[in-house]
Enzyme design. Sequence first.
Site, PDB file in Angstrom:
ATOM      1  N   ALA A 179       0.832  -1.204   0.000  1.00  0.00           N
ATOM      2  CA  ALA A 179       0.000   0.000   0.000  1.00  0.00           C
ATOM      3  C   ALA A 179       0.865   1.253   0.000  1.00  0.00           C
ATOM      4  O   ALA A 179       0.592   2.218  -0.730  1.00  0.00           O
ATOM      5  CB  ALA A 179      -0.938  -0.003   1.210  1.00  0.00           C
ATOM      6  N   ASP A 180       1.917   1.249   0.805  1.00  0.00           N
ATOM      7  CA  ASP A 180       2.850   2.376   0.812  1.00  0.00           C
ATOM      8  C   ASP A 180       3.512   2.541  -0.552  1.00  0.00           C
ATOM      9  O   ASP A 180       3.605   3.651  -1.095  1.00  0.00           O
ATOM     10  CB  ASP A 180       3.941   2.154   1.865  1.00  0.00           C
ATOM     11  CG  ASP A 180       3.494   2.512   3.266  1.00  0.00           C
ATOM     12  OD1 ASP A 180       2.538   3.282   3.423  1.00  0.00           O
ATOM     13  OD2 ASP A 180       4.120   2.013   4.221  1.00  0.00           O
ATOM     14  N   ILE A 181       4.013   1.447  -1.092  1.00  0.00           N
ATOM     15  CA  ILE A 181       4.794   1.532  -2.325  1.00  0.00           C
ATOM     16  C   ILE A 181       3.930   1.976  -3.494  1.00  0.00           C
ATOM     17  O   ILE A 181       4.333   2.843  -4.292  1.00  0.00           O
ATOM     18  CB  ILE A 181       5.481   0.184  -2.614  1.00  0.00           C
ATOM     19  CG1 ILE A 181       6.557  -0.089  -1.552  1.00  0.00           C
ATOM     20  CG2 ILE A 181       6.100   0.175  -4.010  1.00  0.00           C
ATOM     21  CD1 ILE A 181       7.138  -1.485  -1.589  1.00  0.00           C
ATOM     22  N   GLY A 184       3.248   5.613  -3.286  1.00  0.00           N
ATOM     23  CA  GLY A 184       4.417   6.358  -3.744  1.00  0.00           C
ATOM     24  C   GLY A 184       4.528   6.377  -5.253  1.00  0.00           C
ATOM     25  O   GLY A 184       4.914   7.394  -5.851  1.00  0.00           O
TER      26      GLY A 184
END
Length: 407
Positions: A179-181, A184
């Site tokens: 989810a973070d990647i 980004g």
Amino acid sequence: MPGPLSHIRVLDLSRVLAGPWAGQNLADLGAEVIKIERPGAGDDSRAFGPPWVKDRDGKDTGDSAYFTSANRGKKSVTVNIAVAEGQGLVRELARVSDVLIENYKYGDLKRYGLGYEQLHELNPRLVYCSVTGFGQTGPFRQRPGYDFMIQGMGGMMSVTGEPDAAPGGGPQRAGVPIADIITGMYASIAICAALVSRERTGEGQHLDLALLDSQIALLAYQNTNYFATGVPPARIGNLHPNIVPYQPFRAADGEVILACGNDNLYGKFCEAAGCPELARDPRFATNGKRVENRAELTRLLSGVFKKRSKKEWLGLLEAAGVPNGPINDVAQVFEEPQVKARGVRIELEHAAAGRLPLVASPMRFSETPIEYRLAPPVLGEHTVEVLRGLLGKSEAETARLRAAGVI
């Protein structure tokens, strides 16, 4: 040749992974990225260890290996934004920057005079990218958001892992903070698009990136499968909900991934594997039928795969032009001849560690190739350089700011 974003300056106020991942992408593309960190502590992820980066003597430094994954190419400047003079320094930097990335909770930076409206008035050309768990609108906008909870809330864990009734069944998070990647990555695309728009309009804008939105978008065909059927997709382990056979099979001494993305490849596989009758069988002749009869085909193919070794299958399928591959651990990944040929592992000179191994950007350009100029910085490595070179602060003023705890 300068990188495609070599004319762009980015002020990166983000921490941990989603925002820093976007900042690293922009740095790889040639942008000057100035990372603002808390004096004495820095980005939270510097403490996400062990493992730690080793110095030239093999001793642990204060920086985690995690931190180095998302901060290549940046300059570290320590500024205490909780004090007025620190806020003033950030405003000065924003005035001469093209992009600002931040991942503070909704409304936090506005309290410091660093919100979008405040900085837009100061620099109308600024592209201001906010990365939060839930976005700038909606009832959850003030909630903090972390990857694990977003994977659960956004549906990822409902389709990842073995079925509940299977051994080891139950919801699973992805092995990396996806989810973070992906947030980004979406942020990187949005920033580049906003810069192109600015070329036409002369105006910057506010970009609102949310982990939850991005995680839901990442579900791709799982979303549309649900829309088409009204039934939420379930966990099916390593199987594919829409393609068969597209899964690992156990050979005599290990597992091999078989990926037959269409009927032609399935026919090639059956011919090479010595079971052409399975291509002609009306239960398996088309992908739709194979999906309907997945369990029986899997049973039959499992018997076929047990007859040869992993090495034999990889060679046989490669010769037949059938997509296949091993299941590598990370060490084996970097021993693959293709990975070596592509130069995926790079090394950069780190202030504490010396030659630091990192992973190259997967973006390849024919005319403006990526140049890796800076290793992930040690905390505050470039504070004096940026304040004196970019903002024109004197040596005495820099010393005063440091003594006052502003930098």
